[in-house]
Design a protein around this motif. Structure first.
Motif, PDB file in Angstrom:
ATOM      1  N   GLN A   1     -18.917  21.046 -10.698  1.00  0.00           N
ATOM      2  CA  GLN A   1     -18.255  19.892  -8.964  1.00  0.00           C
ATOM      3  C   GLN A   1     -17.461  19.462  -9.550  1.00  0.00           C
ATOM      4  OE1 GLN A   1     -20.543  21.103  -6.336  1.00  0.00           O
ATOM      5  NE2 GLN A   1     -18.766  19.866  -5.387  1.00  0.00           N
ATOM      6  N   VAL A   2     -15.874  20.077  -8.821  1.00  0.00           N
ATOM      7  CA  VAL A   2     -14.939  19.772  -9.137  1.00  0.00           C
ATOM      8  C   VAL A   2     -14.666  18.322  -8.318  1.00  0.00           C
ATOM      9  CG1 VAL A   2     -12.339  19.408  -9.080  1.00  0.00           C
ATOM     10  CG2 VAL A   2     -13.675  21.626 -10.200  1.00  0.00           C
ATOM     11  N   GLN A   3     -14.715  17.347  -8.755  1.00  0.00           N
ATOM     12  CA  GLN A   3     -14.805  16.143  -7.698  1.00  0.00           C
ATOM     13  C   GLN A   3     -13.405  15.226  -8.063  1.00  0.00           C
ATOM     14  OE1 GLN A   3     -18.263  14.251  -7.631  1.00  0.00           O
ATOM     15  NE2 GLN A   3     -18.608  15.147  -6.078  1.00  0.00           N
ATOM     16  N   LEU A   4     -12.592  14.670  -6.762  1.00  0.00           N
ATOM     17  CA  LEU A   4     -11.125  14.000  -6.981  1.00  0.00           C
ATOM     18  C   LEU A   4     -11.263  12.308  -6.294  1.00  0.00           C
ATOM     19  CD1 LEU A   4      -8.222  16.504  -5.745  1.00  0.00           C
ATOM     20  CD2 LEU A   4      -8.878  15.379  -7.858  1.00  0.00           C
ATOM     21  N   VAL A   5     -11.165  11.915  -7.002  1.00  0.00           N
ATOM     22  CA  VAL A   5     -11.669  10.180  -6.501  1.00  0.00           C
ATOM     23  C   VAL A   5     -10.763   9.281  -6.765  1.00  0.00           C
ATOM     24  CG1 VAL A   5     -13.080   7.884  -7.268  1.00  0.00           C
ATOM     25  CG2 VAL A   5     -13.794  10.445  -7.752  1.00  0.00           C
ATOM     26  N   GLU A   6     -10.225   9.190  -5.359  1.00  0.00           N
ATOM     27  CA  GLU A   6      -8.385   7.957  -5.253  1.00  0.00           C
ATOM     28  C   GLU A   6      -9.223   6.830  -5.815  1.00  0.00           C
ATOM     29  OE1 GLU A   6      -7.723  11.235  -2.315  1.00  0.00           O
ATOM     30  OE2 GLU A   6      -8.658   9.862  -1.935  1.00  0.00           O
ATOM     31  N   SER A   7      -7.689   5.532  -5.983  1.00  0.00           N
ATOM     32  CA  SER A   7      -8.438   4.121  -5.734  1.00  0.00           C
ATOM     33  C   SER A   7      -6.428   3.927  -6.305  1.00  0.00           C
ATOM     34  CB  SER A   7      -9.021   4.454  -6.983  1.00  0.00           C
ATOM     35  OG  SER A   7      -8.289   4.229  -8.109  1.00  0.00           O
ATOM     36  N   GLY A   8      -6.585   2.396  -5.102  1.00  0.00           N
ATOM     37  CA  GLY A   8      -5.493   1.749  -5.010  1.00  0.00           C
ATOM     38  C   GLY A   8      -4.765   1.037  -3.549  1.00  0.00           C
ATOM     39  N   GLY A   9      -5.195   1.876  -2.315  1.00  0.00           N
ATOM     40  CA  GLY A   9      -4.897   1.531  -1.652  1.00  0.00           C
ATOM     41  C   GLY A   9      -5.357   0.893  -0.918  1.00  0.00           C
ATOM     42  N   GLY A  15       8.561  -3.650   1.480  1.00  0.00           N
ATOM     43  CA  GLY A  15       9.584  -4.374  -0.104  1.00  0.00           C
ATOM     44  C   GLY A  15       8.000  -4.402  -0.847  1.00  0.00           C
ATOM     45  N   GLY A  16       6.980  -4.253  -1.018  1.00  0.00           N
ATOM     46  CA  GLY A  16       6.160  -4.719  -1.580  1.00  0.00           C
ATOM     47  C   GLY A  16       5.826  -3.598  -2.444  1.00  0.00           C
ATOM     48  N   SER A  17       4.917  -3.527  -3.544  1.00  0.00           N
ATOM     49  CA  SER A  17       4.517  -2.134  -4.609  1.00  0.00           C
ATOM     50  C   SER A  17       2.903  -2.136  -3.868  1.00  0.00           C
ATOM     51  CB  SER A  17       4.609  -2.646  -5.506  1.00  0.00           C
ATOM     52  OG  SER A  17       6.530  -2.195  -5.579  1.00  0.00           O
ATOM     53  N   LEU A  18       2.754  -0.737  -4.163  1.00  0.00           N
ATOM     54  CA  LEU A  18       1.624  -0.239  -4.723  1.00  0.00           C
ATOM     55  C   LEU A  18       1.295   0.951  -5.764  1.00  0.00           C
ATOM     56  CD1 LEU A  18      -0.298  -0.090  -1.612  1.00  0.00           C
ATOM     57  CD2 LEU A  18      -0.909  -1.703  -3.211  1.00  0.00           C
ATOM     58  N   ARG A  19       0.414   1.235  -6.777  1.00  0.00           N
ATOM     59  CA  ARG A  19      -0.358   1.962  -6.964  1.00  0.00           C
ATOM     60  C   ARG A  19      -0.952   3.075  -6.687  1.00  0.00           C
ATOM     61  NH1 ARG A  19      -1.242   2.870 -13.592  1.00  0.00           N
ATOM     62  NH2 ARG A  19       0.224   4.340 -14.024  1.00  0.00           N
TER      63      ARG A  19
END
Length: 122
Positions: A1-9, A15-19
């Motif tokens: 089973q394929v899964q995608l797990v996100e992080s970083g929000g 003007g700032g940054s996120l990854r």
């Protein structure tokens, strides 16, 4: 089973940054294209950026010069470095993977992560 797990929000000032990071799992052999989409309240989901397994990238015009997409094929992970963030970047960001080959099967349909909220506000 394929899964995608996100992080970083998260919440960041203008003007700032996120990854953002997105890791795909499930005995994956290869993934043709990985990308990021976003959906703001009351708007349709739109492509932000995507990258092929060979490293070809494309971006929506509104993020060119500010966002950078990259991927680590060995880790089946895609990243989105977001700099010079603007309030109009506020949205739920979704990871997408298309053309997934596992050890036993090829998945022609797209897979999506659960979404991660990015809020740009002072």
């Amino acid at each position: 089973q394929v899964q995608l797990v996100e992080s970083g929000g998260g919440l960041v000032q203008p003007g700032g940054s996120l990854r953002l990071s997105c890791a795909a799992s499930g005995n994956i052999f290869s993934i043709n294209t990985m990308g990021w989409y976003r959906q703001a309240p009351g708007k349709e989901r739109e492509l932000v950026a995507r990258v092929t397994s060979g490293g070809i990238t494309n971006y929506v015009d509104s993020v060119k010069g500010r966002f950078t997409i990259s991927r680590d094929n060995a880790k089946n992970t895609v990243y989105l470095q977001m700099n010079m963030l603007k309030p109009e970047d506020t949205a739920v960001y979704y990871c997408n993977a298309a053309g997934i080959a596992t050890s036993t099967k090829f998945y022609g349909s797209d897979y999506w992560g659960q979404g991660t909220q990015v809020t740009v506000s002072s």
